[in-house]
Write a protein that holds these residues in place. Structure first.
Motif, PDB file in Angstrom:
ATOM      1  N   PRO A  36       1.531   6.067   8.935  1.00  0.00           N
ATOM      2  CA  PRO A  36       2.119   7.017   7.988  1.00  0.00           C
ATOM      3  C   PRO A  36       2.669   8.238   8.737  1.00  0.00           C
ATOM      4  CG  PRO A  36      -0.009   6.269   7.191  1.00  0.00           C
ATOM      5  CD  PRO A  36       0.149   5.699   8.573  1.00  0.00           C
ATOM      6  N   SER A  55       7.219   7.183   4.930  1.00  0.00           N
ATOM      7  CA  SER A  55       6.105   7.555   4.056  1.00  0.00           C
ATOM      8  C   SER A  55       5.034   8.301   4.850  1.00  0.00           C
ATOM      9  CB  SER A  55       5.485   6.297   3.428  1.00  0.00           C
ATOM     10  OG  SER A  55       4.275   6.639   2.781  1.00  0.00           O
ATOM     11  N   ARG A  76       2.035   8.434   3.625  1.00  0.00           N
ATOM     12  CA  ARG A  76       0.769   7.864   3.153  1.00  0.00           C
ATOM     13  C   ARG A  76       0.559   6.403   3.539  1.00  0.00           C
ATOM     14  NH1 ARG A  76       2.789  10.316  -1.317  1.00  0.00           N
ATOM     15  NH2 ARG A  76       3.215   8.332  -2.325  1.00  0.00           N
ATOM     16  N   ARG A  77       1.657   5.657   3.700  1.00  0.00           N
ATOM     17  CA  ARG A  77       1.533   4.217   3.932  1.00  0.00           C
ATOM     18  C   ARG A  77       2.090   3.843   5.301  1.00  0.00           C
ATOM     19  NH1 ARG A  77       4.614   0.894  -0.338  1.00  0.00           N
ATOM     20  NH2 ARG A  77       3.889  -0.773   1.047  1.00  0.00           N
TER      21      ARG A  77
END
Ligand SMILES: [Fe+2]
Length: 358
Positions: A66, A124, A126-127
């Motif tokens: 991320p 991203s 977060r991912r």
């Protein structure tokens, strides 16, 4: 006396020295492949060596954390990338120093021009983002046997960069004939929705498009099977890496004169490679059209090896006429029975009677 030097595989030695997992098998789920830090890439990765990969090609799996990015890369081998999961962007530098950036997501297709400098960014925070590429590094490394030549080579190939709009998700449609219509580009934003062209001779309402990617020797094409249908069986040489894109299905495979039909089940994330001369056949068992992407060495524009030339000419011609395909009326009757049994289990009506009588 020095030790005699023979049976050396420089690519294999390189692969073993990269410090990342090397996964083997007929087919694998690339979303499940274990990745480890890969110093060269500046992210995590693994190599995948499918049984049918042939002598020239391999798969590189790259996972970008991320908010992360890869180290800038350049290399004297071709690379066709399929985005397995996530979203992000890639910047490619032209020989004139111009930067061409584009944003990708799951099921994008990316071609890196030969020896271009490029870098991937995860979009991203977060991912993770996971990419898989098929490359011709085994060929290049085994022929030149010099890592500096392959990874630190200043030669530029301006003729390989293609039009600016080919990095924006646009392309050039080059009509020829069914099964050989081409789309020339460097980037396809989403293979799930990309427009295909009818190719009835390969089976049951199917459609496809052949890609010309960065004017490369590496090949890719995409095919679709409508709901309730399967393609005709066929065989060819090795190194077609088949990636499931949409839907779910399975493929059967067998050698000529073999009684046993072996099977690989697939959905997005799955990849397999039929070995040299191995018959194989693809079946859609899902309630949506099933698409797969095939990446190989030897393109429609530059077949390079005699077997690819013969495949491009004979892929929709019956084996009875010197081609590479088994027509529906000539196939083992068990193939249709297995398929219709699979559809019954799922409550999906077969449409095969519309294209070939039982
Ligand atoms: Fe095939």
């Amino acid at each position: 006396m020095t030790e005699p030097r023979y049976l050396i595989d420089p690519y294999r030695e390189w692969a073993e020295g990269e410090g990342i997992p090397v996964v083997r098998g007929f087919g694998v789920d690339l979303l499940e492949v274990d990745v480890r830090p890969w110093a060269r890439i500046g992210a995590s990765g693994a190599l995948v060596h499918l049984d049918g990969r042939g002598d020239f090609a391999d798969i590189h799996v790259i996972e970008i954390p991320p908010g992360g990015e890869t180290a800038p890369q350049r290399h004297l081998y071709e690379e066709v990338i399929y985005v397995l999961d996530g979203n992000g962007s890639t910047v490619v530098e032209t020989p004139g120093g111009e930067r061409r950036g584009f944003e990708w997501r799951t099921s994008s297709l990316i071609a890196i021009p030969l020896n271009a400098r490029y870098q991937h960014f995860n979009g991203s925070g977060r991912r993770s983002a996971r990419l898989a590429s098929v490359t011709d590094l085994p060929l290049v490394l085994n022929v030149f046997r010099n890592e500096a030549f392959v990874f630190e080579n200043p030669t530029v190939f301006p003729e390989r960069f293609g039009a600016e709009q080919h990095y924006r998700g646009d392309g050039t449609f080059i009509p020829t004939r069914p099964g050989r219509h081409m789309w020339e580009t460097n980037f396809v934003p989403d293979l799930r929705t990309f427009e295909l062209r009818e190719w009835s001779a390969r089976g049951a309402g199917g459609s496809n498009i052949m890609f010309v990617l960065a004017d490369g020797t590496m090949h890719a094409h995409i095919s679709e099977m409508p709901v309730g249908t399967y393609k005709k069986g066929h065989r060819h040489g090795p190194d077609f890496h088949v990636f499931a894109v949409t839907g779910e299905g399975y493929s059967l495979y067998w050698y000529e004169a073999e009684r046993e039909l072996r099977r690989f089940d697939w959905k997005h994330g799955g990849v397999f490679a039929p070995a040299d001369r191995l018959y194989h056949q693809h079946f859609n068992v899902s309630p949506e059209p099933a698409r797969y992407l095939a990446i190989a060495f030897g393109s429609l524009r530059y077949p390079t090896v005699a077997d690819k030339l013969a495949t491009w000419m004979g892929m929709d011609v019956s084996v009875k006429e010197g081609g590479r395909q088994i027509e529906y009326e000539d196939e083992d009757p068990r193939i249709r029975e297995i398929y219709e049994g699979e559809l019954r289990k799922r409550g999906i009506p077969s449409r095969m009677h519309e294209v070939v009588p039982a």
